[in-house]
Design a protein around this motif. Structure first.
Motif, short mmCIF file in Angstrom:
data_model
loop_
_atom_site.label_atom_id
_atom_site.label_comp_id
_atom_site.label_asym_id
_atom_site.label_seq_id
_atom_site.Cartn_x
_atom_site.Cartn_y
_atom_site.Cartn_z
N ALA A 1 0.76 -1.47 0.14
CA ALA A 1 -0.25 -0.26 0.40
C ALA A 1 0.69 1.03 0.08
N ILE A 2 1.91 1.39 0.73
CA ILE A 2 3.12 2.50 0.91
C ILE A 2 3.28 2.80 -0.33
N ALA A 3 4.30 1.77 -1.50
CA ALA A 3 4.65 1.99 -2.10
C ALA A 3 4.13 1.84 -3.57
N ALA A 4 2.72 1.65 -3.34
CA ALA A 4 1.18 1.71 -4.27
C ALA A 4 1.51 3.67 -4.25
N ALA A 5 1.09 4.22 -2.71
CA ALA A 5 0.64 5.62 -2.83
C ALA A 5 1.99 5.88 -2.83
N ARG A 6 3.49 6.06 -2.68
CA ARG A 6 4.10 6.43 -3.27
C ARG A 6 4.32 7.11 -4.61
N ALA A 7 4.01 5.61 -5.51
CA ALA A 7 4.66 5.57 -7.01
C ALA A 7 3.39 6.40 -7.35
N CYS A 8 1.66 6.51 -6.67
CA CYS A 8 1.21 7.65 -6.92
C CYS A 8 1.41 9.18 -6.99
N LEU A 9 2.16 9.43 -5.58
CA LEU A 9 2.15 10.83 -5.68
C LEU A 9 3.69 11.29 -5.54
N ASP A 10 4.60 10.58 -5.27
CA ASP A 10 5.59 11.47 -5.74
C ASP A 10 5.93 11.45 -6.81
N ASP A 11 6.91 13.33 -6.63
CA ASP A 11 7.01 14.08 -8.22
C ASP A 11 6.09 14.11 -8.69
N THR A 12 4.57 14.51 -8.12
CA THR A 12 3.09 14.93 -8.64
C THR A 12 3.38 16.20 -8.92
N ARG A 13 1.96 17.04 -9.12
CA ARG A 13 1.72 18.52 -8.81
C ARG A 13 0.20 18.31 -9.30
N PRO A 14 -0.14 17.70 -8.41
CA PRO A 14 -1.85 17.34 -8.43
C PRO A 14 -2.31 19.27 -9.41
N GLU A 15 -2.84 18.78 -9.79
CA GLU A 15 -4.24 20.48 -9.68
C GLU A 15 -5.10 20.46 -8.36
N ILE A 16 -4.34 21.74 -8.34
CA ILE A 16 -5.82 22.37 -7.12
C ILE A 16 -6.02 24.15 -7.02
N GLU A 17 -7.48 24.28 -7.54
CA GLU A 17 -8.24 25.41 -7.37
C GLU A 17 -7.81 26.59 -6.49
N GLY A 18 -6.57 27.52 -7.69
CA GLY A 18 -6.59 28.49 -6.56
C GLY A 18 -5.26 28.57 -5.69
N LEU A 19 -3.48 27.09 -5.96
CA LEU A 19 -3.16 27.02 -6.19
C LEU A 19 -2.27 26.41 -6.74
N ARG A 20 -1.03 26.66 -6.18
CA ARG A 20 0.06 25.82 -7.40
C ARG A 20 1.08 24.95 -7.15
N VAL A 21 1.05 23.94 -6.85
CA VAL A 21 1.74 23.06 -6.15
C VAL A 21 3.16 23.03 -6.88
N LEU B 1 5.71 12.76 3.12
CA LEU B 1 5.74 13.34 1.89
C LEU B 1 5.69 14.89 2.58
N ARG B 2 6.93 15.74 1.27
CA ARG B 2 6.72 17.39 1.83
C ARG B 2 6.27 18.14 0.62
N ALA B 3 5.85 18.88 0.60
CA ALA B 3 4.74 19.79 -0.71
C ALA B 3 5.69 20.95 -0.76
N VAL B 4 5.18 21.68 -2.05
CA VAL B 4 5.77 23.42 -1.50
C VAL B 4 4.82 23.54 -2.18
N THR B 5 3.28 24.92 -1.46
CA THR B 5 2.67 25.19 -2.62
C THR B 5 2.43 26.22 -2.82
N GLU B 6 2.01 27.35 -3.46
CA GLU B 6 1.84 28.92 -3.41
C GLU B 6 0.05 29.36 -4.20
N ASP B 7 0.11 30.39 -3.96
CA ASP B 7 -1.12 30.49 -4.08
C ASP B 7 -1.30 31.21 -5.33
N GLU B 8 -1.96 30.87 -6.65
CA GLU B 8 -2.35 30.95 -8.36
C GLU B 8 -1.92 32.32 -8.92
#
Length: 140
Positions: free
Chosen positions: A88-108, A133-140
């Motif tokens: 489960a952790i390996a699948a989650a890592r493959a799904c999330l690592d080094d991705t940029r999800p689209e979030i309204e009003g934010l930029r990953v 996980l470590r993420a950095v976001t900012e306002d669009e």
């Protein structure tokens, strides 16, 4: 680039990551067709499941913009051994690592897995997996 303003970055980020995990074929292969992924598991949650939290957020220092997030994704499993939690952790890592999800009003800006581990719970009745996980976001 804009700063963090008064925007809640953590809430939309968590919602986007949970949605991404639930939609991912690799995660669904381990957790089932209706994957059990929450920010807090319900009392009668079937296993295995993933929970996303705690989340720690703080302004990015030095750049004057953005928010850094440290997130913990935990798998709970009653399978005999750590194999299911590890999968489960390996699948989650493959799904999330080094991705940029689209979030309204934010930029990953970045999303990276920083650590993964699996271990047995007390009495070996349950196994756990943890993905940090470590993420950095900012306002669009």
């Amino acid at each position: 680039m804009s700063g963090q303003g008064n925007t809640d970055h953590a809430g939309p980020l968590v919602a986007a990551l949970i949605a991404r995990l639930k939609a991912d074929a690799g995660v669904r292969a381990v957790l089932g067709v209706a994957p059990r992924v929450w920010d807090r598991a319900p009392a009668e949650a079937g296993e295995p499941f993933l929970t996303l939290g705690p989340v720690e957020s703080r302004p990015v220092r030095g750049l004057g913009c953005g928010v850094e997030h440290r997130l913990t994704l935990t798998c709970s499993s009653t399978f005999h051994g750590v194999e299911e939690a590890r999968a489960a952790i390996a699948a989650a890592r493959a799904c999330l690592d080094d991705t940029r999800p689209e979030i309204e009003g934010l930029r990953v800006i970045s999303l990276t897995a920083t650590m993964a581990e699996t271990f047995h719970g007390r009495g070996f009745a349950r196994a756990y997996g943890v993905l940090r996980l470590r993420a950095v976001t900012e306002d669009e």
